[in-house]
Design an enzyme around this catalytic site. Structure first.
Site, PDB file in Angstrom:
ATOM      1  N   HIS A   1       0.851  -1.204   0.000  1.00  7.95           N
ATOM      2  CA  HIS A   1       0.000   0.000   0.000  1.00  7.95           C
ATOM      3  C   HIS A   1       0.884   1.251   0.000  1.00  7.95           C
ATOM      4  O   HIS A   1       0.624   2.209  -0.726  1.00  7.95           O
ATOM      5  CB  HIS A   1      -0.852   0.073   1.275  1.00  7.95           C
ATOM      6  CG  HIS A   1      -1.925  -0.961   1.421  1.00  7.95           C
ATOM      7  ND1 HIS A   1      -2.047  -1.752   2.536  1.00  7.95           N
ATOM      8  CD2 HIS A   1      -2.964  -1.320   0.609  1.00  7.95           C
ATOM      9  CE1 HIS A   1      -3.109  -2.539   2.422  1.00  7.95           C
ATOM     10  NE2 HIS A   1      -3.682  -2.308   1.253  1.00  7.95           N
TER      11      HIS A   1
ATOM     12  N   LYS B   1     -16.976  -6.176   7.022  1.00  9.23           N
ATOM     13  CA  LYS B   1     -15.614  -6.705   7.171  1.00  9.23           C
ATOM     14  C   LYS B   1     -15.253  -6.827   8.640  1.00  9.23           C
ATOM     15  O   LYS B   1     -15.497  -5.923   9.427  1.00  9.23           O
ATOM     16  CB  LYS B   1     -14.602  -5.793   6.456  1.00  9.23           C
ATOM     17  CG  LYS B   1     -14.679  -5.969   4.965  1.00  9.23           C
ATOM     18  CD  LYS B   1     -13.412  -5.570   4.261  1.00  9.23           C
ATOM     19  CE  LYS B   1     -13.581  -5.891   2.785  1.00  9.23           C
ATOM     20  NZ  LYS B   1     -12.620  -5.247   1.947  1.00  9.23           N
TER      21      LYS B   1
ATOM     22  N   ARG C   1      -2.642  -6.142  -8.169  1.00  9.44           N
ATOM     23  CA  ARG C   1      -1.550  -7.087  -7.961  1.00  9.44           C
ATOM     24  C   ARG C   1      -1.555  -8.165  -9.037  1.00  9.44           C
ATOM     25  O   ARG C   1      -0.644  -8.263  -9.830  1.00  9.44           O
ATOM     26  CB  ARG C   1      -1.652  -7.727  -6.570  1.00  9.44           C
ATOM     27  CG  ARG C   1      -1.264  -6.789  -5.453  1.00  9.44           C
ATOM     28  CD  ARG C   1      -1.762  -7.254  -4.121  1.00  9.44           C
ATOM     29  NE  ARG C   1      -3.225  -7.185  -4.068  1.00  9.44           N
ATOM     30  CZ  ARG C   1      -3.950  -7.406  -3.006  1.00  9.44           C
ATOM     31  NH1 ARG C   1      -3.372  -7.773  -1.877  1.00  9.44           N
ATOM     32  NH2 ARG C   1      -5.257  -7.290  -3.030  1.00  9.44           N
TER      33      ARG C   1
ATOM     34  N   SER D   1      -2.682  -7.538   3.400  1.00  8.75           N
ATOM     35  CA  SER D   1      -2.743  -7.346   4.853  1.00  8.75           C
ATOM     36  C   SER D   1      -2.961  -8.702   5.529  1.00  8.75           C
ATOM     37  O   SER D   1      -2.382  -8.968   6.591  1.00  8.75           O
ATOM     38  CB  SER D   1      -3.903  -6.416   5.224  1.00  8.75           C
ATOM     39  OG  SER D   1      -3.746  -5.156   4.627  1.00  8.75           O
TER      40      SER D   1
HETATM   41  P1  ADP Z   1     -10.011  -3.305  -0.143  1.00 11.20           P
HETATM   42  O1  ADP Z   1     -10.741  -4.055   0.935  1.00 11.20           O
HETATM   43  O2  ADP Z   1     -10.735  -2.069  -0.589  1.00 11.20           O
HETATM   44  O3  ADP Z   1      -9.541  -4.141  -1.300  1.00 11.20           O
HETATM   45  P2  ADP Z   1      -7.238  -3.204   0.730  1.00 11.20           P
HETATM   46  O4  ADP Z   1      -6.675  -2.455   1.888  1.00 11.20           O
HETATM   47  O5  ADP Z   1      -7.111  -4.673   0.730  1.00 11.20           O
HETATM   48  O6  ADP Z   1      -8.729  -2.720   0.633  1.00 11.20           O
HETATM   49  O7  ADP Z   1      -6.567  -2.653  -0.625  1.00 11.20           O
HETATM   50  C1  ADP Z   1      -6.728  -1.315  -1.033  1.00 11.20           C
HETATM   51  C2  ADP Z   1      -6.193  -1.179  -2.457  1.00 11.20           C
HETATM   52  O8  ADP Z   1      -4.784  -1.407  -2.460  1.00 11.20           O
HETATM   53  C3  ADP Z   1      -6.764  -2.178  -3.463  1.00 11.20           C
HETATM   54  O9  ADP Z   1      -6.888  -1.532  -4.719  1.00 11.20           O
HETATM   55  C4  ADP Z   1      -5.729  -3.265  -3.545  1.00 11.20           C
HETATM   56  O10 ADP Z   1      -5.766  -3.933  -4.783  1.00 11.20           O
HETATM   57  C5  ADP Z   1      -4.462  -2.431  -3.385  1.00 11.20           C
HETATM   58  N1  ADP Z   1      -3.368  -3.229  -2.821  1.00 11.20           N
HETATM   59  C6  ADP Z   1      -3.396  -4.049  -1.751  1.00 11.20           C
HETATM   60  N2  ADP Z   1      -2.197  -4.620  -1.547  1.00 11.20           N
HETATM   61  C7  ADP Z   1      -1.377  -4.145  -2.513  1.00 11.20           C
HETATM   62  C8  ADP Z   1      -0.008  -4.376  -2.882  1.00 11.20           C
HETATM   63  N3  ADP Z   1       0.740  -5.264  -2.219  1.00 11.20           N
HETATM   64  N4  ADP Z   1       0.503  -3.707  -3.947  1.00 11.20           N
HETATM   65  C9  ADP Z   1      -0.283  -2.865  -4.645  1.00 11.20           C
HETATM   66  N5  ADP Z   1      -1.577  -2.609  -4.380  1.00 11.20           N
HETATM   67  C10 ADP Z   1      -2.127  -3.245  -3.342  1.00 11.20           C
END
Ligand code: ADP
Length: 159
Positions: A16, A40, A89, A127
């Site tokens: 992130h 969630k 990803r 995460s």
């Molecule tokens: P959500 O529940 O909205 O998917 P996340 O916190 O899991 O929330 O992810 C937020 C955004 O960040 C999403 O667009 C996800 O694809 C992106 N994301 C999550 N992990 C990574 C990563 N390792 N590299 C790039 N983008 C990521």
């Protein structure tokens, strides 16, 4: 342009943070929005997640973090952002993100969705994976920003 980066960030990972860093170099302002989602089952509260992100973005003058609610496009507009930022990803993300972006386009055609492709070293990082490793007291230094690693381990190894 001012963009909003919505997500759960439970907790923020180095993946992130990489998206935030790269976007901060492309856009005038990036607002990270922790979107409330009662469906969630999160490990950290919204204010804990906000505090953790704040610790990681101290040196980013054009990045802010907020807690948001409601429909993503509505909240994006409320903040005065013209763009939505998401990360992709792998193929699995693409299908989900495409559906979300297309839906959002139909809800509000003035908001554009921008995607940043994950760096290869972060393309399998989520995460959930970081939390799983932390729960076994494993080394999360490659997954979680060092500013918050200690508190993440403490929370997940608490009996
Ligand atoms: P959500 O529940 O909205 O998917 P996340 O916190 O899991 O929330 O992810 C937020 C955004 O960040 C999403 O667009 C996800 O694809 C992106 N994301 C999550 N992990 C990574 C990563 N390792 N590299 C790039 N983008 C990521």
């Amino acid at each position: 342009m001012k963009v909003m980066y919505p997500g759960t960030f439970d907790p923020i990972t180095v993946g992130h943070l990489d998206v935030i860093t790269r976007a901060a170099g492309c856009f005038d302002e990036v607002i990270v929005a922790i979107m409330k989602n009662p469906k969630k089952n999160c490990t950290f509260t919204e204010s804990e997640r906000k505090e953790m992100i704040e610790k990681c973005i101290r040196n980013y003058p054009n990045v802010k973090v907020v807690v948001g609610e409601g429909l993503t496009v509505n909240y994006t507009k409320k903040l005065g952002c013209k763009g939505l930022l998401r990360g992709i990803r792998a193929v699995a993300d693409y299908e989900y993100e495409l559906a979300q972006a297309t839906g959002n386009m139909q809800l509000d055609s003035e908001i554009e969705t921008f995607f940043l492709v994950a760096k290869p070293e972060y393309s399998f990082l989520s995460s959930s994976i970081a939390k799983e490793v932390a729960s076994f007291n494993g080394d999360i230094s490659k997954f979680i920003p060092e500013e918050i690693a200690k508190s993440v381990i403490e929370r997940l190894t608490r009996k």
